[in-house]
Design a protein around this motif. Structure first.
Motif, PDB file in Angstrom:
ATOM      1  N   GLU A  14       9.807  -0.481 -14.117  1.00  8.05           N
ATOM      2  CA  GLU A  14      10.348   0.528 -15.033  1.00  8.05           C
ATOM      3  C   GLU A  14       9.632   1.864 -14.852  1.00  8.05           C
ATOM      4  N   ILE A  15       8.342   1.841 -14.635  1.00  6.84           N
ATOM      5  CA  ILE A  15       7.582   3.071 -14.384  1.00  6.84           C
ATOM      6  C   ILE A  15       8.059   3.719 -13.091  1.00  6.84           C
ATOM      7  N   ASP A  16       8.286   2.919 -12.068  1.00  4.22           N
ATOM      8  CA  ASP A  16       8.793   3.454 -10.800  1.00  4.22           C
ATOM      9  C   ASP A  16      10.162   4.118 -10.987  1.00  4.22           C
ATOM     10  N   ARG A  17      11.049   3.472 -11.762  1.00  5.92           N
ATOM     11  CA  ARG A  17      12.371   4.052 -12.016  1.00  5.92           C
ATOM     12  C   ARG A  17      12.246   5.361 -12.796  1.00  5.92           C
ATOM     13  N   ALA A  18      11.360   5.391 -13.778  1.00  6.25           N
ATOM     14  CA  ALA A  18      11.169   6.621 -14.555  1.00  6.25           C
ATOM     15  C   ALA A  18      10.632   7.737 -13.656  1.00  6.25           C
ATOM     16  N   ASN A  19       9.689   7.419 -12.792  1.00  8.19           N
ATOM     17  CA  ASN A  19       9.162   8.415 -11.854  1.00  8.19           C
ATOM     18  C   ASN A  19      10.250   8.934 -10.930  1.00  8.19           C
ATOM     19  N   GLN A  20      11.114   8.054 -10.464  1.00  7.38           N
ATOM     20  CA  GLN A  20      12.219   8.484  -9.599  1.00  7.38           C
ATOM     21  C   GLN A  20      13.159   9.421 -10.344  1.00  7.38           C
ATOM     22  N   ARG A  21      13.427   9.137 -11.626  1.00 13.02           N
ATOM     23  CA  ARG A  21      14.289  10.018 -12.420  1.00 13.02           C
ATOM     24  C   ARG A  21      13.645  11.387 -12.598  1.00 13.02           C
ATOM     25  N   VAL A  22      12.339  11.426 -12.809  1.00 14.79           N
ATOM     26  CA  VAL A  22      11.635  12.697 -12.967  1.00 14.79           C
ATOM     27  C   VAL A  22      11.720  13.503 -11.679  1.00 14.79           C
ATOM     28  N   VAL A  23      11.460  12.869 -10.547  1.00 16.12           N
ATOM     29  CA  VAL A  23      11.518  13.565  -9.255  1.00 16.12           C
ATOM     30  C   VAL A  23      12.923  14.093  -8.991  1.00 16.12           C
ATOM     31  N   GLU A  24      13.935  13.283  -9.285  1.00 14.56           N
ATOM     32  CA  GLU A  24      15.321  13.708  -9.067  1.00 14.56           C
ATOM     33  C   GLU A  24      15.691  14.864  -9.992  1.00 14.56           C
ATOM     34  N   THR A  25      15.256  14.811 -11.238  1.00 15.12           N
ATOM     35  CA  THR A  25      15.535  15.908 -12.171  1.00 15.12           C
ATOM     36  C   THR A  25      14.845  17.184 -11.712  1.00 15.12           C
ATOM     37  N   GLU A  26      13.601  17.083 -11.268  1.00 12.91           N
ATOM     38  CA  GLU A  26      12.890  18.258 -10.746  1.00 12.91           C
ATOM     39  C   GLU A  26      13.653  18.877  -9.577  1.00 12.91           C
ATOM     40  N   ARG A  27      14.181  18.041  -8.702  1.00 14.81           N
ATOM     41  CA  ARG A  27      14.930  18.542  -7.553  1.00 14.81           C
ATOM     42  C   ARG A  27      16.199  19.259  -8.005  1.00 14.81           C
ATOM     43  N   ARG A  28      16.924  18.663  -8.962  1.00 16.55           N
ATOM     44  CA  ARG A  28      18.157  19.280  -9.444  1.00 16.55           C
ATOM     45  C   ARG A  28      17.878  20.613 -10.131  1.00 16.55           C
ATOM     46  N   VAL A  29      16.805  20.674 -10.925  1.00 12.62           N
ATOM     47  CA  VAL A  29      16.452  21.933 -11.598  1.00 12.62           C
ATOM     48  C   VAL A  29      16.070  22.982 -10.563  1.00 12.62           C
ATOM     49  N   ALA A  30      15.256  22.610  -9.574  1.00 12.10           N
ATOM     50  CA  ALA A  30      14.857  23.560  -8.529  1.00 12.10           C
ATOM     51  C   ALA A  30      16.080  24.061  -7.761  1.00 12.10           C
ATOM     52  N   ASP A  31      17.007  23.165  -7.431  1.00  9.07           N
ATOM     53  CA  ASP A  31      18.235  23.571  -6.740  1.00  9.07           C
ATOM     54  C   ASP A  31      19.053  24.534  -7.590  1.00  9.07           C
ATOM     55  N   LEU A  32      19.170  24.229  -8.865  1.00  9.31           N
ATOM     56  CA  LEU A  32      19.925  25.084  -9.778  1.00  9.31           C
ATOM     57  C   LEU A  32      19.322  26.485  -9.827  1.00  9.31           C
ATOM     58  N   LEU A  33      18.008  26.565  -9.974  1.00  9.44           N
ATOM     59  CA  LEU A  33      17.350  27.871 -10.060  1.00  9.44           C
ATOM     60  C   LEU A  33      17.417  28.617  -8.733  1.00  9.44           C
ATOM     61  N   ALA A  34      17.354  27.886  -7.628  1.00  7.41           N
ATOM     62  CA  ALA A  34      17.458  28.539  -6.317  1.00  7.41           C
ATOM     63  C   ALA A  34      18.849  29.147  -6.120  1.00  7.41           C
ATOM     64  N   ARG A  35      19.874  28.463  -6.607  1.00  3.40           N
ATOM     65  CA  ARG A  35      21.245  28.967  -6.469  1.00  3.40           C
ATOM     66  C   ARG A  35      21.532  30.106  -7.429  1.00  3.40           C
ATOM     67  N   GLY A  36      21.062  29.991  -8.663  1.00  2.00           N
ATOM     68  CA  GLY A  36      21.451  30.945  -9.680  1.00  2.00           C
ATOM     69  C   GLY A  36      20.430  32.014 -10.009  1.00  2.00           C
ATOM     70  N   GLY A  37      19.233  31.890  -9.507  1.00  2.00           N
ATOM     71  CA  GLY A  37      18.200  32.861  -9.833  1.00  2.00           C
ATOM     72  C   GLY A  37      17.624  32.618 -11.209  1.00  2.00           C
ATOM     73  N   PRO A  38      16.806  33.547 -11.675  1.00  2.00           N
ATOM     74  CA  PRO A  38      16.157  33.336 -12.969  1.00  2.00           C
ATOM     75  C   PRO A  38      17.155  33.382 -14.124  1.00  2.00           C
ATOM     76  N   VAL A  39      16.808  32.684 -15.183  1.00  2.00           N
ATOM     77  CA  VAL A  39      17.616  32.681 -16.392  1.00  2.00           C
ATOM     78  C   VAL A  39      17.139  33.848 -17.253  1.00  2.00           C
ATOM     79  N   LEU A  40      18.059  34.734 -17.605  1.00  2.00           N
ATOM     80  CA  LEU A  40      17.736  35.903 -18.416  1.00  2.00           C
ATOM     81  C   LEU A  40      18.745  36.062 -19.537  1.00  2.00           C
TER      82      LEU A  40
END
Length: 128
Positions: free
Chosen positions: A11-37
């Motif tokens: 379960e800890i491994d699955r939670a860590n994988q979800r965190v890593v995947e969420t970090e990647r999605r957030v980074a991709d979103l910010l890279a595409r859209g720029g800063p939130v203002l």
């Protein structure tokens, strides 16, 4: 190790994988859209404030016409417009991140003060 230890570890491994995947999605979103203002302008158009979520304004524009209202009224109007810009920034952050995080995290954003606009759907209806 016991079965319980194995289950907890998995379960800890699955939670860590979800965190890593969420970090990647957030980074991709910010890279595409720029800063939130967030942005807001006074009713007469003489004061505009731009601000990132949860931070002081990054830009304050005051047109010469605004100077006629006097220093106290001008300061109060800048504070009002900055508050609207901050709410706009929070709503934009909520909307942007709500597309890539789970509904619980999106609700956590609201608890931190980054609330969606009243006319937007809740996180349970956002597409991922």
């Amino acid at each position: 190790m016991s079965d319980l230890d194995d289950q907890v570890g998995a379960e800890i491994d699955r939670a860590n994988q979800r965190v890593v995947e969420t970090e990647r999605r957030v980074a991709d979103l910010l890279a595409r859209g720029g800063p939130v203002l967030g942005r807001a302008t006074s009713a007469d158009g003489t004061i505009t404030v731009v601000t990132p979520p949860g931070a002081p304004p990054s830009e304050v524009q005051v047109e010469p016409g605004a100077l006629r209202m006097g220093p106290d009224a001008l300061a109060a109007e800048i504070v009002r417009v900055a508050a609207r810009a901050a709410r706009d920034a929070g709503a934009r952050l909520h909307r942007s991140l709500g597309r890539v995080v789970d509904p619980g995290t999106a609700n956590g954003l609201a608890e931190l003060g980054f609330e969606p606009r009243a006319d937007e759907p809740g996180p349970e209806r956002w597409s991922r």
